[in-house]
Design a protein around this motif. Structure first.
Motif, PDB file in Angstrom:
ATOM      1  N   PHE A   1       0.832  -1.214   0.000  1.00  0.00           N
ATOM      2  CA  PHE A   1       0.000   0.000   0.000  1.00  0.00           C
ATOM      3  C   PHE A   1       0.864   1.261   0.000  1.00  0.00           C
ATOM      4  O   PHE A   1       0.527   2.251  -0.648  1.00  0.00           O
ATOM      5  N   PHE A   2       1.962   1.217   0.749  1.00  0.00           N
ATOM      6  CA  PHE A   2       2.846   2.379   0.816  1.00  0.00           C
ATOM      7  C   PHE A   2       3.376   2.723  -0.577  1.00  0.00           C
ATOM      8  O   PHE A   2       3.275   3.868  -1.019  1.00  0.00           O
ATOM      9  N   TRP A   3       3.893   1.724  -1.279  1.00  0.00           N
ATOM     10  CA  TRP A   3       4.484   1.999  -2.583  1.00  0.00           C
ATOM     11  C   TRP A   3       3.417   2.331  -3.626  1.00  0.00           C
ATOM     12  O   TRP A   3       3.654   3.157  -4.516  1.00  0.00           O
ATOM     13  N   LEU A   4       2.244   1.712  -3.508  1.00  0.00           N
ATOM     14  CA  LEU A   4       1.155   2.082  -4.428  1.00  0.00           C
ATOM     15  C   LEU A   4       0.807   3.557  -4.264  1.00  0.00           C
ATOM     16  O   LEU A   4       0.593   4.270  -5.239  1.00  0.00           O
ATOM     17  N   ALA A   5       0.759   4.014  -2.982  1.00  0.00           N
ATOM     18  CA  ALA A   5       0.433   5.424  -2.720  1.00  0.00           C
ATOM     19  C   ALA A   5       1.560   6.336  -3.194  1.00  0.00           C
ATOM     20  O   ALA A   5       1.304   7.420  -3.719  1.00  0.00           O
ATOM     21  N   ILE A   6       2.809   5.912  -2.999  1.00  0.00           N
ATOM     22  CA  ILE A   6       3.941   6.735  -3.419  1.00  0.00           C
ATOM     23  C   ILE A   6       3.943   6.890  -4.947  1.00  0.00           C
ATOM     24  O   ILE A   6       4.133   7.987  -5.470  1.00  0.00           O
TER      25      ILE A   6
END
Lengths: 265, 263
Positions: free
Chosen positions: A38-43
């Protein structure tokens, strides 16, 4: 050989005795994996390229973290330290088995069981979130990845064995392992994020340690982001660290066993 | 009077925990170094990433770091106060907990408060200092109203933290399992290291209503940033209240099943 196979069978059965522990452990791994995804998708958002990684490459790196955490960093040999401190080691010293092989067998079973579940979890997440993975173009890359991952498995085993053997001389076994075997190791291995997103002066220092060869370099290899020269260098440095920790853990084990007084046992 | 007595007993527990920790000073030093290193590495990571991408889920770099600092503050305070949970299982397994049930203290007092962690306190002081400096230097402080709301929701978060740790203790009484459950809590809470708006809506619902990580970390942070609406304040208080009530009920139920098997 037969006795180690029997040991593997017993270790396997042990996992199904303490099922709740195992399910909770798998749940924890899944939460960690999902948080990173989720973190990298948001980034990334709508971006396609960042820090030299295409979106698919970064998500593949995160999947690679989940996979390599299981087969490289998954381990039971940390329990050896407890055996040394409690005196339970005596029992193993009197039996016709080699302690290092005993723990390696248990490690292999741990990795195999967890591997089965992590593959299912990765498949589930891929299906739910519907994103594609980066697959290498060349067969040589697959082969190199497997070889470097195998070296990483042995390297981690000897690092872990070394950290456990320290228990012959100190009572602070958990603190030592937590600092060096979890905090330093996992960050510097690239088991949270690719190390090359950090400033280059910092990555140059980190590359000199044994840790990036556990997760980061195998994944860079998979993503085909290493030149032939860098690949050869990664193999060479990993091999040197492997030999060093193999020698160090064996040396300290022999010295430690001679000092061992089995108090508590 | 009763609270005064409990504080006195808590201070005695803390003093003994400190004496016990000082027996293994080297371990304490390693733990403190580990906590600082982990904080710094995450901080550098976030700083580098956010410097490149400029925003995450609509928050700028300073706001994302602010969420990270709030996460660390609440997490460390909760660990500092409720570390006793990590020492509870041996009491149940050995049957030694019987002796505590005979004492004129709330039954949850020792399980939760018996081992205040000094290593957490040591990291807490500079963390608060840095947090205050960061808030003022980046003009994230908007007014007294937000500050009062933040303090209220911080206390609310601590009550929720207490309720969750009590729930874990109750499960321990019933199953003697605690370690993995506490770590599940730690892993779930670490999802709030980043602004929880990055997660899908259904994940955010789970983190609000099942294991209320959002109430623990994100809600106080948003309050100080002046981004919290009143329905969220009320929801946070209601969820904490319900969670506390449920945990206390479950704890009483677990105690009624306590068999003191090993004593």
């Amino acid at each position: 050989m037969r006795k180690y196979l029997q040991l593997a069978k017993l270790t396997f059965q042990e996992y199904f005795v303490y099922r709740l522990n195992f399910y909770l452990w798998r749940f924890r791994s899944l939460v960690f994996f999902l948080t990173l995804i989720f973190f990298w998708l948001a980034i990334y958002g709508d971006r396609l390229d960042l820090f030299g990684y295409q979106k698919a490459q970064m998500l593949t790196y995160v999947v690679g973290i989940a996979f390599l955490r299981t087969i490289v960093l998954g381990s039971r040999s940390a329990d050896l330290a407890m055996q040394v401190r409690s005196g339970q080691l005596t029992k193993f010293l009197l039996q016709p088995i080699r302690v290092i092989k005993f723990w390696f067998t248990r490690d292999v079973v741990d990795k195999l069981i967890n591997l089965f579940f992590v593959v299912l979890e990765i498949a589930l997440i891929l299906w739910l979130l519907n994103f594609s993975l980066y697959l290498p173009q060349s067969l040589t890359t697959y082969f190199s990845f497997v070889v470097l991952s195998l070296m990483a498995i042995f390297l981690y085993f000897f690092i872990s064995f070394f950290l456990s053997v320290v228990a012959f001389w100190t009572e602070e076994i958990w603190a030592t392992r937590w600092l060096f075997g979890i905090i330093f190791l996992e960050f510097l291995a690239g088991a949270y994020f690719p190390l090359d997103v950090l400033p280059s002066w910092l990555t140059k220092i980190i590359y000199l340690t044994p840790f990036p060869y556990l997760v980061f370099f195998p994944m860079k290899l998979w993503l085909e982001q290493l030149t032939t020269h860098q690949t050869a260098q990664a193999f060479l440095i990993c091999f040197i660290w492997l030999i060093f920790f193999w020698w160090l853990s064996g040396f300290l084990w022999k010295k430690g066993v001679r000092n061992y007084q089995a108090y508590g046992g | 009077m009763a609270v005064k007595k409990l504080i006195k007993i808590w201070l005695m527990y803390t003093s003994r925990a400190l004496q016990s920790d000082l027996l293994t000073t080297w371990a304490g030093v390693l733990f403190i170094i580990g906590k600082i290193v982990r904080f710094l590495l995450f901080f550098i990571f976030l700083f580098v990433i956010l410097s490149a991408v400029k925003d995450l889920a609509g928050y700028n770099r300073e706001q994302v770091i602010f969420f990270f600092l709030i996460f660390n503050l609440v997490d460390v305070i909760v660990q500092f106060l409720f570390r006793g949970v990590y020492h509870f299982r041996p009491l149940v397994v050995s049957g030694e907990y019987d002796l505590d049930l005979l004492k004129p203290l709330p039954s949850f007092f020792r399980p939760i408060f018996s081992h205040t962690d000094l290593a957490d306190f040591v990291t807490l002081v500079p963390l608060w200092g840095y947090f205050l400096w960061f808030v003022f230097i980046n003009h994230l402080f908007r007014g007294m109203g937000d500050l009062i709301l933040f303090c209220l929701l911080l206390v609310n978060a601590l009550i929720l933290g207490f309720a969750f740790h009590l729930l874990v203790c109750a499960v321990c009484v019933l199953t003697t399992e605690i370690d993995h459950l506490v770590w599940v809590y730690r892993d779930l809470t670490s999802m709030a290291r980043f602004p929880t708006d990055i997660y899908f809506k259904w994940v955010q619902y789970l983190l609000t209503f099942t294991i209320p990580v959002i109430i623990l970390f994100t809600v106080p942070a948003k309050a100080l940033l002046g981004l919290l609406s009143w329905p969220w304040v009320i929801l946070a208080l209601v969820i904490s209240g319900l969670f506390l009530w449920g945990s206390l009920r479950f704890w009483r139920f677990a105690l009624s099943k306590y068999s003191s098997a090993s004593s």
